[in-house]
Enzyme design. Structure first.
Site, mmCIF file in Angstrom:
data_model
loop_
_atom_site.group_PDB
_atom_site.id
_atom_site.type_symbol
_atom_site.label_atom_id
_atom_site.label_comp_id
_atom_site.label_asym_id
_atom_site.label_seq_id
_atom_site.Cartn_x
_atom_site.Cartn_y
_atom_site.Cartn_z
ATOM 1 N N GLU A 38 0.791 -1.228 0.000
ATOM 2 C CA GLU A 38 0.000 0.000 0.000
ATOM 3 C C GLU A 38 0.830 1.288 0.000
ATOM 4 O O GLU A 38 0.650 2.147 0.860
ATOM 5 C CB GLU A 38 -0.984 -0.017 1.189
ATOM 6 C CG GLU A 38 -1.882 -1.242 1.153
ATOM 7 C CD GLU A 38 -2.827 -1.366 2.358
ATOM 8 O OE1 GLU A 38 -2.827 -0.480 3.226
ATOM 9 O OE2 GLU A 38 -3.560 -2.365 2.406
ATOM 10 N N ASN A 75 2.006 -4.631 -3.360
ATOM 11 C CA ASN A 75 0.601 -5.007 -3.176
ATOM 12 C C ASN A 75 -0.194 -3.759 -2.794
ATOM 13 O O ASN A 75 0.239 -2.980 -1.948
ATOM 14 C CB ASN A 75 0.579 -6.029 -2.022
ATOM 15 C CG ASN A 75 -0.750 -6.688 -1.766
ATOM 16 O OD1 ASN A 75 -1.383 -7.183 -2.689
ATOM 17 N ND2 ASN A 75 -1.181 -6.706 -0.508
ATOM 18 N N HIS A 81 -10.430 -5.778 -2.336
ATOM 19 C CA HIS A 81 -11.474 -5.655 -1.302
ATOM 20 C C HIS A 81 -12.612 -4.854 -1.941
ATOM 21 O O HIS A 81 -12.571 -3.625 -1.988
ATOM 22 C CB HIS A 81 -10.922 -4.943 -0.064
ATOM 23 C CG HIS A 81 -9.869 -5.731 0.630
ATOM 24 N ND1 HIS A 81 -10.147 -6.916 1.267
ATOM 25 C CD2 HIS A 81 -8.540 -5.522 0.787
ATOM 26 C CE1 HIS A 81 -9.024 -7.406 1.795
ATOM 27 N NE2 HIS A 81 -8.032 -6.576 1.507
ATOM 28 N N GLU A 130 -6.167 -10.444 -2.008
ATOM 29 C CA GLU A 130 -6.972 -10.311 -0.783
ATOM 30 C C GLU A 130 -8.459 -10.223 -1.107
ATOM 31 O O GLU A 130 -9.198 -9.443 -0.476
ATOM 32 C CB GLU A 130 -6.538 -9.062 0.007
ATOM 33 C CG GLU A 130 -5.050 -9.011 0.322
ATOM 34 C CD GLU A 130 -4.633 -7.827 1.193
ATOM 35 O OE1 GLU A 130 -5.512 -7.152 1.780
ATOM 36 O OE2 GLU A 130 -3.416 -7.587 1.294
ATOM 37 N N ASP A 175 -12.242 -10.101 -1.360
ATOM 38 C CA ASP A 175 -13.533 -10.282 -0.685
ATOM 39 C C ASP A 175 -14.484 -9.235 -1.245
ATOM 40 O O ASP A 175 -14.049 -8.224 -1.800
ATOM 41 C CB ASP A 175 -13.449 -10.249 0.856
ATOM 42 C CG ASP A 175 -12.754 -9.043 1.448
ATOM 43 O OD1 ASP A 175 -12.728 -7.971 0.791
ATOM 44 O OD2 ASP A 175 -12.246 -9.147 2.585
HETATM 45 O O1 G3I Z 1 -3.149 -7.955 18.357
HETATM 46 C C1 G3I Z 1 -4.196 -7.239 18.979
HETATM 47 C C2 G3I Z 1 -4.603 -7.912 20.259
HETATM 48 O O2 G3I Z 1 -3.516 -7.876 21.154
HETATM 49 C C3 G3I Z 1 -5.820 -7.194 20.832
HETATM 50 O O3 G3I Z 1 -6.287 -7.879 21.954
HETATM 51 C C4 G3I Z 1 -6.946 -7.120 19.803
HETATM 52 C C5 G3I Z 1 -8.142 -6.330 20.309
HETATM 53 O O4 G3I Z 1 -8.772 -5.625 19.278
HETATM 54 O O5 G3I Z 1 -6.459 -6.483 18.654
HETATM 55 C C6 G3I Z 1 -5.383 -7.186 18.055
HETATM 56 O O6 G3I Z 1 -4.981 -6.509 16.918
HETATM 57 C C7 G3I Z 1 -5.843 -6.619 15.789
HETATM 58 C C8 G3I Z 1 -5.095 -7.315 14.683
HETATM 59 O O7 G3I Z 1 -5.883 -7.347 13.502
HETATM 60 C C9 G3I Z 1 -4.708 -8.747 15.038
HETATM 61 O O8 G3I Z 1 -5.857 -9.506 15.272
HETATM 62 C C10 G3I Z 1 -6.250 -5.226 15.357
HETATM 63 O O9 G3I Z 1 -7.073 -4.628 16.338
HETATM 64 C C11 G3I Z 1 -6.972 -5.275 14.032
HETATM 65 O O10 G3I Z 1 -7.152 -3.951 13.559
HETATM 66 C C12 G3I Z 1 -6.151 -6.041 13.022
HETATM 67 O O11 G3I Z 1 -6.891 -6.085 11.818
HETATM 68 C C13 G3I Z 1 -6.168 -6.529 10.685
HETATM 69 C C14 G3I Z 1 -5.997 -5.381 9.685
HETATM 70 O O12 G3I Z 1 -5.346 -5.865 8.529
HETATM 71 C C15 G3I Z 1 -5.200 -4.229 10.264
HETATM 72 O O13 G3I Z 1 -5.034 -3.254 9.296
HETATM 73 C C16 G3I Z 1 -6.967 -7.640 10.033
HETATM 74 O O14 G3I Z 1 -7.036 -8.757 10.923
HETATM 75 C C17 G3I Z 1 -6.307 -8.045 8.713
HETATM 76 O O15 G3I Z 1 -7.138 -8.974 8.047
HETATM 77 C C18 G3I Z 1 -6.135 -6.807 7.857
HETATM 78 O O16 G3I Z 1 -5.530 -7.160 6.643
HETATM 79 C C19 G3I Z 1 -5.275 -6.087 5.712
HETATM 80 C C20 G3I Z 1 -4.024 -6.460 4.938
HETATM 81 O O17 G3I Z 1 -2.963 -6.725 5.813
HETATM 82 C C21 G3I Z 1 -3.644 -5.358 3.946
HETATM 83 N N1 G3I Z 1 -4.747 -5.017 3.100
HETATM 84 C C22 G3I Z 1 -6.010 -4.705 3.783
HETATM 85 C C23 G3I Z 1 -6.401 -5.854 4.715
HETATM 86 C C24 G3I Z 1 -7.748 -5.606 5.353
HETATM 87 O O18 G3I Z 1 -7.700 -4.492 6.203
#
Ligand code: G3I
Length: 317
Positions: free
Chosen positions: A131, A172, A208, A236, A238
Site C-alpha cells: 500500500e 501489493n 477488497h 486479498e 472479498d
Molecule cells: O493484536 C491485537 C490484540 O492484542 C488485541 O487484543 C486485539 C483487540 O482488538 O487487537 C489485536 O490486533 C488486531 C489485529 O488485527 C490482530 O488480530 C487489530 O485490532 C486489528 O485492527 C487487526 O486487523 C487486521 C488489519 O489488517 C489491520 O489493518 C486484520 O485482521 C487483517 O485482516 C487486515 O488485513 C489487511 C491487509 O494486511 C492489507 N490489506 C487490507 C487488509 C484488510 O484491512
C-alpha cells in the site's frame, strides 16, 4: 472438484485463502482450510507483519508466523509472505522514532532481510511493499516516504531479493482493480523499478470490493500490469455487502466473484487468487465497516454461499 484443483486444471498456480492464528483453534475451520484440493495457498493475515515480527528494534519474533508457515508446509500449500514494509501495524518505535535517512534505510534493510531470510525457501511470493499509494496516485506520506522518498521501495526489494533469491517479490495495493490514477501510478512505479534494475516480480491486486460496485475493465487492467513484464495476483479478494443478507445481494455477489475470477483466468500472467479468509466467521470486514459484511464465499457456519459457484463459473467450469 475443489477450487485449487480447478484453478490448477485451468492453468493457474493456486487458489488460496488468508488465515490468522486465533482461528486455528477452530477445528471445523482448519479442516476446510487444510484441504489442499480447495486451497493450494495460504497467506498469514497478521502474523508476519512488522508489529508481529519486530516489535522492538532488533528483537524478532516468528512464533505465530512459523505456525502458519508450518501449516502450509504440512498441507502442501504455497505460502505468500505478507508483508515487509507497510505504514499500518507498524510499531511506534519505527513510526515515531525520528530516525535520519541512513538509519531508517538500515532499519528497513534489517527488517526485510531478517524476516524474508527467516522464511527463505518456504515462501512463493512476498508482499515486500504494501500500500505505497494514496487513492489519487500520489505516494502515501508515511514515515518511510517522508524520510526516504521513494528510495525505501528499492531498499526493501533489494534486501528481500538478497535474503531469498527464489521468492517472487511483489508490491501489493488496493483500489488498483480497475484503471485509474492509482493503477497508473503503480504502473509508473513498476516501470521505473525495472528501468533501474531493481528486482520486482509481481503486482498484488488486493480486491477488497463491494457487491454491485465492481470497477469496470478489471481484465484490461490486469493486462496492463502484465504488459510491464510482471506477474499479477489477486491477493486479498472479498466482496462485501450492506447487511442484512438478501437473496438478491447473494446473487449479485455470485456474479461479482465470477467477474473477478474470470478476469484473472483470462490473463496468463495472473498466477493466482487469494481470498481474504474463506468464511464470514473470520472476515475483517464487519469490524472495519459498520453495517457491512458477508464478504466471503463461505458463510459464518462454514457453508458455501452462491459466491462459491460464482468462483467455479469464473474459472470457466
Ligand atoms: O493484536 C491485537 C490484540 O492484542 C488485541 O487484543 C486485539 C483487540 O482488538 O487487537 C489485536 O490486533 C488486531 C489485529 O488485527 C490482530 O488480530 C487489530 O485490532 C486489528 O485492527 C487487526 O486487523 C487486521 C488489519 O489488517 C489491520 O489493518 C486484520 O485482521 C487483517 O485482516 C487486515 O488485513 C489487511 C491487509 O494486511 C492489507 N490489506 C487490507 C487488509 C484488510 O484491512
Amino acid at each position: 472438484v475443489g477450487l485449487h484443483t480447478l484453478a490448477k486444471s485451468k492453468g493457474k498456480l493456486y487458489f488460496g485463502s488468508a488465515t490468522d492464528n486465533p482461528e486455528l483453534s477452530d477445528t471445523a475451520y482448519v479442516s476446510i482450510l487444510s484441504d489442499n484440493t480447495i486451497f493450494g495457498q495460504i497467506t498469514p493475515g497478521n502474523s508476519m507483519k512488522w508489529d508481529a515480527t519486530e516489535p522492538s528494534r532488533g528483537t524478532f519474533t516468528f512464533t505465530n508466523g512459523d505456525v502458519i508457515a508450518n501449516l502450509a508446509a504440512k498441507n502442501g500449500q504455497l505460502l505468500r509472505g505478507h508483508n515487509c514494509v507497510w505504514h499500518n501495524q507498524l510499531p511506534s518505535w519505527v513510526s515515531s522514532g525520528n530516525f535520519d535517512a541512513p538509519t531508517l534505510t538500515s532499519i528497513v534493510q534489517t527488517h526485510c532481510s531478517t524476516v524474508v531470510g527467516h522464511y527463505k525457501g518456504q515462501v512463493y511470493s512476498w508482499d515486500v511493499v504494501n500500500e505505497p499509494f494514496n487513492d489519487d496516485g500520489t505516494y502515501r506520506t508515511d514515515v518511510f516516504y517522508n524520510t526516504l522518498g521513494t528510495a525505501y521501495i528499492a531498499t526493501a526489494l533489494q534486501a528481500a531479493r538478497a535474503a531469498d533469491p527464489d521468492a517472487k517479490l511483489y508490491i501489493n495495493d488496493y483500489n488498483i482493480e480497475g484503471p485509474g490514477a492509482k493503477s497508473t501510478a503503480m504502473q509508473t512505479l513498476i516501470k521505473s523499478l525495472k528501468d533501474q534494475g531493481v528486482p520486482i516480480d509481481g503486482v498484488g491486486i488486493q480486491a477488497h470490493l463491494i457487491v454491485g460496485a465492481l470497477p469496470g475493465n478489471i481484465q484490461q487492467n490486469i493486462e496492463a500490469f502484465a504488459a510491464l513484464g510482471v506477474e499479477v495476483a489477486i491477493t486479498e479478494l472479498d466482496i462485501r455487502m450492506t447487511l442484512p443478507v438478501t437473496d438478491a445481494l447473494l446473487a449479485q455477489q455470485k456474479k461479482d466473484y465470477q467477474t473477478v475470477i474470470s478476469a484473472c483466468q483470462n490473463v496468463a500472467a495472473c498466477v493466482g487468487i487469494t481470498i481474504w479468509d474463506y468464511t464470514d466467521k473470520y472476515s475483517w470486514v464487519p469490524s472495519t465497516f459498520s453495517g457491512q459484511g458477508a464478504a466471503c464465499p463461505w458463510d459464518a457456519n462454514l457453508l458455501k454461499k452462491p459466491a462459491y459457484d460464482g468462483i467455479v463459473a469464473g474459472f470457466g467450469a
